[in-house]
Scaffold this motif. Structure first.
Motif, short mmCIF file in Angstrom:
data_model
loop_
_atom_site.label_atom_id
_atom_site.label_comp_id
_atom_site.label_asym_id
_atom_site.label_seq_id
_atom_site.Cartn_x
_atom_site.Cartn_y
_atom_site.Cartn_z
N PHE A 287 67.52 44.67 89.36
CA PHE A 287 67.96 43.77 88.32
C PHE A 287 69.47 43.88 88.07
CE2 PHE A 287 63.52 44.49 87.70
CZ PHE A 287 63.02 43.25 87.38
N SER A 297 72.16 39.69 93.23
CA SER A 297 72.11 38.78 92.09
C SER A 297 73.46 38.13 91.87
CB SER A 297 71.70 39.57 90.84
OG SER A 297 71.73 38.77 89.71
N ARG A 301 71.73 39.87 84.46
CA ARG A 301 70.46 39.52 83.82
C ARG A 301 70.21 40.46 82.65
NH1 ARG A 301 67.47 36.42 87.54
NH2 ARG A 301 68.15 36.61 89.70
N PRO A 304 65.01 44.05 82.26
CA PRO A 304 63.61 43.62 82.35
C PRO A 304 62.75 44.39 81.38
CG PRO A 304 64.10 45.15 84.11
CD PRO A 304 65.41 44.90 83.40
N ARG A 410 60.21 37.40 93.54
CA ARG A 410 61.56 37.09 93.06
C ARG A 410 62.24 38.34 92.55
NH1 ARG A 410 61.15 34.44 88.43
NH2 ARG A 410 62.99 33.12 88.54
N GLY A 412 64.32 38.59 90.34
CA GLY A 412 64.39 38.54 88.88
C GLY A 412 63.03 38.56 88.22
N SER A 510 68.63 29.94 95.30
CA SER A 510 69.15 29.71 93.95
C SER A 510 69.53 28.25 93.74
CB SER A 510 70.37 30.60 93.70
OG SER A 510 71.37 30.34 94.67
#
Length: 565
Positions: A287, A297, A301, A304, A410, A412, A510
């Motif tokens: 992440f 990424s 983000r 999580p 994924r 994410g 994306s």
């Protein structure tokens, strides 16, 4: 060998009447041993002569203890005369009455391991072990030292473990304060994973739902169950339960299935030094903005959800455990919440059979499990569950049902899982299942599906949606279904159902927004269940969920390999 055991709450000096009652119960039940979880003696600060008379009667053999009985330090000091006698006798008050010690581990002649931690934490001692064996205080060091026992059949503590009522629906009186609790007791219970944990609560009896512990590197068995029970004191005014009898076989294997109403352990949530599952630390790196692995990424983000907050992690105290139908070494099965199908959709199965195959490890994708052996074991066991489900379909439906399994991988994501759904074999044979996925992707202006096998996805450079389409009854490719692309025969050894399978992969870049309900939407249209497309529109009562989970367990039982291990 199974032993009958009886545990008592605080006696508070009422030794004569208690042992008279115990004698009558023992005559009828032939208990192997008894344990007193609370105070055995009256408070020595009480200046009445009655306490001294009872101590004298006990030491003089005028009070008969009918069976081997163990006690520990409670919340009040042990009388000085008893202390002196224990020092001289090596821990025996009188025939059949034994002092466990304030911080102790023993193994009885029946093979039952008992761990005891008496008294309350002494905040004045910040490190080390307490030196006095009889005062009602212990240190956090005492509690930590007992973790060296590794396991326990029975854990006895004077104080409750912190957070024990978290996630519980067991009734607790509104007009009663919760008994004092300690985090070090919670940590001790987590470390030992006892079958039973007893404590006391003076005026009330409290029995929590059984709870299961997370597997760890040292103890990978995910089915270890603890029952926490707090007993009221003898002659309490509310007449609450102060005795608890049960049978215990110390050599018995963990239960094959979770007890009804069982929850995840509530004790892990506040453990200050809780160890994550193997690979969870590495999994979280997926992440970050630069994870040094696949799929970097493009923007930061939010952190999580932790395992305690994840709806697929066994450490979440709010996990709907009544949906869990099977737990193996690295993965588990659960019926879907708000299932797409109904119990009547597949009459030969008698249940919705919308199933989730979920790894125990908290990880957004399979390839984010960086330890290769752990990743391989998880992937192989997920496939083993899927093949077992195929075998169930062949037997129950007489090959009239095939299956679709889909996955959204994924970086994410939160917790990877596969969704399994039966589908009429005829729809697969006519090519309608494959066509439905491809047409839905085309209508949504998604990239094209590619027919290929990617195993655990470790070699994929980007996120993906994967679907397996499995058709029963063919062990060789005869071209009858007219499908082209990456199709392979299912292995027929080891009891696996013969059939053919096709793997389709949709790359998720994306450049577009992907609908996480894509797989469910396709299946809803195929099965003419479009009114059930949104899972929130299909929510059931807990009684209905329990009934469907039970029906699935019955259908799957003979194919569930976890019951054999």
């Amino acid at each position: 060998m199974t032993s009958k055991i009886i545990v008592l709450g605080a006696v508070g000096g009422r030794i004569g009447p208690v042992f008279e009652k115990l004698s009558k119960l023992h005559a009828k039940n032939s208990f192997s041993l008894a344990i007193i979880a609370g105070e055995l003696f009256a408070d020595p600060l009480d200046t009445s002569s009655e306490g001294d008379e009872i101590v004298s009667a006990l030491l003089d053999g005028k009070i008969i203890v009918p069976l081997p009985t163990y006690f520990t330090v409670g919340k009040k000091p042990i009388p000085e005369r008893i202390v002196q006698h224990l020092e001289a006798s090596g821990g025996e008050v009188c025939p059949n009455l034994y002092f466990l010690g304030k911080r102790s581990t023993i193994k009885t002649s029946e093979g039952i391991r008992i761990v005891a931690l008496g008294g309350a934490v002494n905040s004045g001692i910040t490190a080390g072990l307490s030196k006095d064996k009889y005062l009602p205080f212990h240190t956090e060091g005492d509690a930590k030292s007992l973790r060296g026992a590794n396991t326990a059949d029975i854990l006895i503590t004077s104080y409750w473990p912190s957070s024990i009522r978290l996630g519980s629906k067991a009734p607790f009186p509104d007009d009663v304060d919760e008994p004092p609790s300690e985090q070090c007791v919670a940590d001790l219970c987590t470390a030992l994973q006892p079958r039973y944990h007893f404590s006391t609560s003076d005026q009330i009896f409290y029995e929590r739902e059984p709870f299961f512990h997370l597997p760890t590197e040292d103890r990978p068995e995910p089915k270890s169950i603890t029952r926490f029970i707090s007993l009221a004191s003898f002659e309490n005014p509310s007449k609450q339960k102060w005795l608890y009898a049960f049978s215990l076989d110390p050599n018995a294997a963990p239960p094959l299935t979770l007890p009804v109403g069982a929850t995840a352990s509530p004790l892990m949530q506040n453990s200050r030094k809780r160890q994550r599952l193997p690979n969870q630390e590495q999994s979280y790196s997926r992440f970050s903005q630069t994870d040094g692995h696949h799929r970097a990424s493009k923007r930061a983000r939010q952190p999580p959800p932790t395992p305690a907050e994840c709806f697929f992690c066994l450490s979440n105290p709010n996990l709907a455990t009544h949906l869990i139908t099977s737990i193996a070494n690295d993965t588990y099965l659960t019926t879907a919440k708000g299932p797409l199908s109904k119990a009547t959709t597949f009459p030969s199965l008698g249940c919705p059979a919308h199933i989730l195959i979920i790894p125990l490890t908290h990880s957004p994708t399979l390839d984010s499990i960086t330890d290769m052996s752990s990743r391989t074991a998880t992937y192989n066991e997920m496939q083993r569950y899927r093949k077992a489900l195929h075998s169930m379909l062949v037997t129950r439906s007489k090959q009239e049902l095939g299956a679709v399994t889909w996955e959204v991988s994924r970086a994410g994501g939160i917790h990877i899982h596969w969704q399994f759904m039966p589908v009429p074999t005829d729809l697969i044979t006519r090519g309608l299942v494959e066509a439905a996925f491809k047409v839905e992707a085309e209508n949504a202006k998604y990239p094209s599906f590619k027919a290929k096998e990617i195993a655990d996805g470790a070699d994929e450079k980007e996120d993906y949606f994967r679907v397996w389409i499995w058709k029963p009854g063919e062990s060789v490719n005869n071209g009858a279904d007219g499908n082209s692309g990456h199709s392979r025969p299912e292995a027929t050894g080891s009891g696996e159902a013969p059939g053919r399978e096709k793997s389709l992969v949709l790359p998720l870049s994306s450049d577009f927004r992907f609908d996480l309900q894509f797989g469910r939407r396709v299946m809803a249209k195929l099965l003419q269940l479009e009114d059930r497309l949104n899972w929130k529109d299909c929510l059931q009562s807990e009684a209905e969920e329990i009934a469907d989970a039970g029906a699935f367990k019955t259908a799957f039982k003979e194919f569930d390999f976890s019951l054999e291990e």
